[in-house]
Write a protein that holds these residues in place. Sequence first.
Motif, PDB file in Angstrom:
ATOM      1  N   ASP A   1      77.458  34.989 -42.545  1.00  0.00           N
ATOM      2  CA  ASP A   1      78.251  36.218 -42.656  1.00  0.00           C
ATOM      3  C   ASP A   1      77.331  37.399 -42.974  1.00  0.00           C
ATOM      4  O   ASP A   1      76.116  37.243 -43.117  1.00  0.00           O
ATOM      5  CB  ASP A   1      79.362  36.071 -43.694  1.00  0.00           C
ATOM      6  CG  ASP A   1      78.846  35.818 -45.108  1.00  0.00           C
ATOM      7  OD1 ASP A   1      77.617  35.859 -45.308  1.00  0.00           O
ATOM      8  OD2 ASP A   1      79.672  35.582 -46.001  1.00  0.00           O
ATOM      9  N   HIS A   2      77.928  38.580 -43.080  1.00  0.00           N
ATOM     10  CA  HIS A   2      77.159  39.804 -43.313  1.00  0.00           C
ATOM     11  C   HIS A   2      76.358  39.719 -44.614  1.00  0.00           C
ATOM     12  O   HIS A   2      75.189  40.108 -44.663  1.00  0.00           O
ATOM     13  CB  HIS A   2      78.104  41.009 -43.334  1.00  0.00           C
ATOM     14  CG  HIS A   2      77.405  42.307 -43.516  1.00  0.00           C
ATOM     15  ND1 HIS A   2      77.255  42.893 -44.749  1.00  0.00           N
ATOM     16  CD2 HIS A   2      76.788  43.133 -42.624  1.00  0.00           C
ATOM     17  CE1 HIS A   2      76.581  44.030 -44.615  1.00  0.00           C
ATOM     18  NE2 HIS A   2      76.288  44.195 -43.340  1.00  0.00           N
ATOM     19  N   ALA A   3      76.969  39.207 -45.648  1.00  0.00           N
ATOM     20  CA  ALA A   3      76.293  39.120 -46.952  1.00  0.00           C
ATOM     21  C   ALA A   3      75.073  38.199 -46.888  1.00  0.00           C
ATOM     22  O   ALA A   3      74.025  38.509 -47.466  1.00  0.00           O
ATOM     23  CB  ALA A   3      77.273  38.633 -48.015  1.00  0.00           C
ATOM     24  N   GLN A   4      75.195  37.087 -46.192  1.00  0.00           N
ATOM     25  CA  GLN A   4      74.060  36.160 -46.077  1.00  0.00           C
ATOM     26  C   GLN A   4      72.920  36.791 -45.277  1.00  0.00           C
ATOM     27  O   GLN A   4      71.750  36.638 -45.630  1.00  0.00           O
ATOM     28  CB  GLN A   4      74.509  34.860 -45.405  1.00  0.00           C
ATOM     29  CG  GLN A   4      75.422  34.018 -46.263  1.00  0.00           C
ATOM     30  CD  GLN A   4      76.028  32.867 -45.482  1.00  0.00           C
ATOM     31  OE1 GLN A   4      76.360  33.003 -44.306  1.00  0.00           O
ATOM     32  NE2 GLN A   4      76.189  31.727 -46.153  1.00  0.00           N
ATOM     33  N   PHE A   5      73.282  37.486 -44.204  1.00  0.00           N
ATOM     34  CA  PHE A   5      72.247  38.112 -43.384  1.00  0.00           C
ATOM     35  C   PHE A   5      71.530  39.218 -44.155  1.00  0.00           C
ATOM     36  O   PHE A   5      70.302  39.293 -44.136  1.00  0.00           O
ATOM     37  CB  PHE A   5      72.851  38.677 -42.092  1.00  0.00           C
ATOM     38  CG  PHE A   5      71.823  39.333 -41.221  1.00  0.00           C
ATOM     39  CD1 PHE A   5      70.988  38.575 -40.420  1.00  0.00           C
ATOM     40  CD2 PHE A   5      71.660  40.711 -41.229  1.00  0.00           C
ATOM     41  CE1 PHE A   5      70.021  39.180 -39.629  1.00  0.00           C
ATOM     42  CE2 PHE A   5      70.695  41.323 -40.445  1.00  0.00           C
ATOM     43  CZ  PHE A   5      69.877  40.554 -39.639  1.00  0.00           C
ATOM     44  N   THR A   6      72.288  40.081 -44.838  1.00  0.00           N
ATOM     45  CA  THR A   6      71.641  41.165 -45.591  1.00  0.00           C
ATOM     46  C   THR A   6      70.805  40.614 -46.733  1.00  0.00           C
ATOM     47  O   THR A   6      69.752  41.157 -47.046  1.00  0.00           O
ATOM     48  CB  THR A   6      72.667  42.187 -46.112  1.00  0.00           C
ATOM     49  OG1 THR A   6      73.663  41.520 -46.879  1.00  0.00           O
ATOM     50  CG2 THR A   6      73.317  42.941 -44.965  1.00  0.00           C
ATOM     51  N   ALA A   7      71.257  39.514 -47.357  1.00  0.00           N
ATOM     52  CA  ALA A   7      70.460  38.891 -48.422  1.00  0.00           C
ATOM     53  C   ALA A   7      69.142  38.374 -47.859  1.00  0.00           C
ATOM     54  O   ALA A   7      68.091  38.505 -48.499  1.00  0.00           O
ATOM     55  CB  ALA A   7      71.250  37.749 -49.070  1.00  0.00           C
ATOM     56  N   TRP A   8      69.179  37.786 -46.666  1.00  0.00           N
ATOM     57  CA  TRP A   8      67.949  37.315 -46.014  1.00  0.00           C
ATOM     58  C   TRP A   8      66.993  38.470 -45.744  1.00  0.00           C
ATOM     59  O   TRP A   8      65.797  38.380 -46.017  1.00  0.00           O
ATOM     60  CB  TRP A   8      68.298  36.600 -44.707  1.00  0.00           C
ATOM     61  CG  TRP A   8      67.122  36.354 -43.809  1.00  0.00           C
ATOM     62  CD1 TRP A   8      66.130  35.431 -43.990  1.00  0.00           C
ATOM     63  CD2 TRP A   8      66.807  37.043 -42.602  1.00  0.00           C
ATOM     64  NE1 TRP A   8      65.217  35.508 -42.963  1.00  0.00           N
ATOM     65  CE2 TRP A   8      65.617  36.495 -42.089  1.00  0.00           C
ATOM     66  CE3 TRP A   8      67.422  38.070 -41.900  1.00  0.00           C
ATOM     67  CZ2 TRP A   8      65.027  36.935 -40.913  1.00  0.00           C
ATOM     68  CZ3 TRP A   8      66.842  38.511 -40.722  1.00  0.00           C
ATOM     69  CH2 TRP A   8      65.654  37.944 -40.241  1.00  0.00           C
ATOM     70  N   LEU A   9      67.549  39.563 -45.227  1.00  0.00           N
ATOM     71  CA  LEU A   9      66.695  40.703 -44.888  1.00  0.00           C
ATOM     72  C   LEU A   9      66.132  41.376 -46.139  1.00  0.00           C
ATOM     73  O   LEU A   9      64.973  41.786 -46.166  1.00  0.00           O
ATOM     74  CB  LEU A   9      67.470  41.711 -44.031  1.00  0.00           C
ATOM     75  CG  LEU A   9      66.655  42.737 -43.279  1.00  0.00           C
ATOM     76  CD1 LEU A   9      65.606  42.073 -42.401  1.00  0.00           C
ATOM     77  CD2 LEU A   9      67.558  43.607 -42.434  1.00  0.00           C
ATOM     78  N   LYS A  10      66.943  41.476 -47.186  1.00  0.00           N
ATOM     79  CA  LYS A  10      66.461  42.068 -48.448  1.00  0.00           C
ATOM     80  C   LYS A  10      65.396  41.195 -49.094  1.00  0.00           C
ATOM     81  O   LYS A  10      64.456  41.707 -49.703  1.00  0.00           O
ATOM     82  CB  LYS A  10      67.624  42.249 -49.430  1.00  0.00           C
ATOM     83  CG  LYS A  10      68.540  43.378 -49.099  1.00  0.00           C
ATOM     84  CD  LYS A  10      69.654  43.463 -50.130  1.00  0.00           C
ATOM     85  CE  LYS A  10      70.642  44.545 -49.758  1.00  0.00           C
ATOM     86  NZ  LYS A  10      71.737  44.630 -50.726  1.00  0.00           N
ATOM     87  N   GLY A  11      65.522  39.890 -48.968  1.00  0.00           N
ATOM     88  CA  GLY A  11      64.585  38.977 -49.613  1.00  0.00           C
ATOM     89  C   GLY A  11      63.340  38.684 -48.800  1.00  0.00           C
ATOM     90  O   GLY A  11      62.461  37.953 -49.259  1.00  0.00           O
ATOM     91  N   SER A  12      63.249  39.259 -47.616  1.00  0.00           N
ATOM     92  CA  SER A  12      62.118  38.946 -46.755  1.00  0.00           C
ATOM     93  C   SER A  12      61.504  40.215 -46.160  1.00  0.00           C
ATOM     94  O   SER A  12      61.909  40.670 -45.089  1.00  0.00           O
ATOM     95  CB  SER A  12      62.575  38.012 -45.631  1.00  0.00           C
ATOM     96  OG  SER A  12      61.521  37.754 -44.753  1.00  0.00           O
ATOM     97  N   PRO A  13      60.527  40.813 -46.860  1.00  0.00           N
ATOM     98  CA  PRO A  13      59.887  42.022 -46.330  1.00  0.00           C
ATOM     99  C   PRO A  13      59.222  41.785 -44.968  1.00  0.00           C
ATOM    100  O   PRO A  13      59.229  42.667 -44.113  1.00  0.00           O
ATOM    101  CB  PRO A  13      58.836  42.380 -47.378  1.00  0.00           C
ATOM    102  CG  PRO A  13      59.242  41.661 -48.611  1.00  0.00           C
ATOM    103  CD  PRO A  13      60.010  40.459 -48.179  1.00  0.00           C
ATOM    104  N   LEU A  14      58.691  40.579 -44.751  1.00  0.00           N
ATOM    105  CA  LEU A  14      58.068  40.281 -43.469  1.00  0.00           C
ATOM    106  C   LEU A  14      59.098  40.355 -42.337  1.00  0.00           C
ATOM    107  O   LEU A  14      58.814  40.889 -41.264  1.00  0.00           O
ATOM    108  CB  LEU A  14      57.405  38.905 -43.491  1.00  0.00           C
ATOM    109  CG  LEU A  14      56.764  38.471 -42.166  1.00  0.00           C
ATOM    110  CD1 LEU A  14      55.632  39.425 -41.782  1.00  0.00           C
ATOM    111  CD2 LEU A  14      56.279  37.043 -42.252  1.00  0.00           C
TER     112      LEU A  14
END
Length: 133
Positions: free
Chosen positions: A57-70
Amino acid sequence: MTTHSAKNLRSPLSEARGLGSSKYGTEHWWHQRLTAIALVPLTIWFVIAVISHLGADHAQFTAWLKGSPLSAILLILTAGVTFHHAQGGMQVVIEDYVHVEWQKLAGIIAVKFLCYALAAACIFAVLKISFGA
């Protein structure tokens, strides 16, 4: 008898050197090849990243992007290189197939502005998600 004026002692070949499409065309050709090469690993990474987030879902995707600068950096690179490559390719098509000079110029300008605007929008979205604003 020569066809050039007496004031100009240069040969026609020396006058023509450095002119024409050979300078810009070669540079443009190299840009297209380099961006195509850069897009190979970026596209492979992007496809793998999208597949790994199927069903998220949106929350999981944004959490992935926030937690991964690369991942954010790779998304920004993918957007920038994709739109730069697309703009260059569309410019070649316009130059080859549009024969009215003002339409050619207008088309090239429109494509450049559109591609830069879309790249900026993508980069802004990634940064906004990454920094949590």
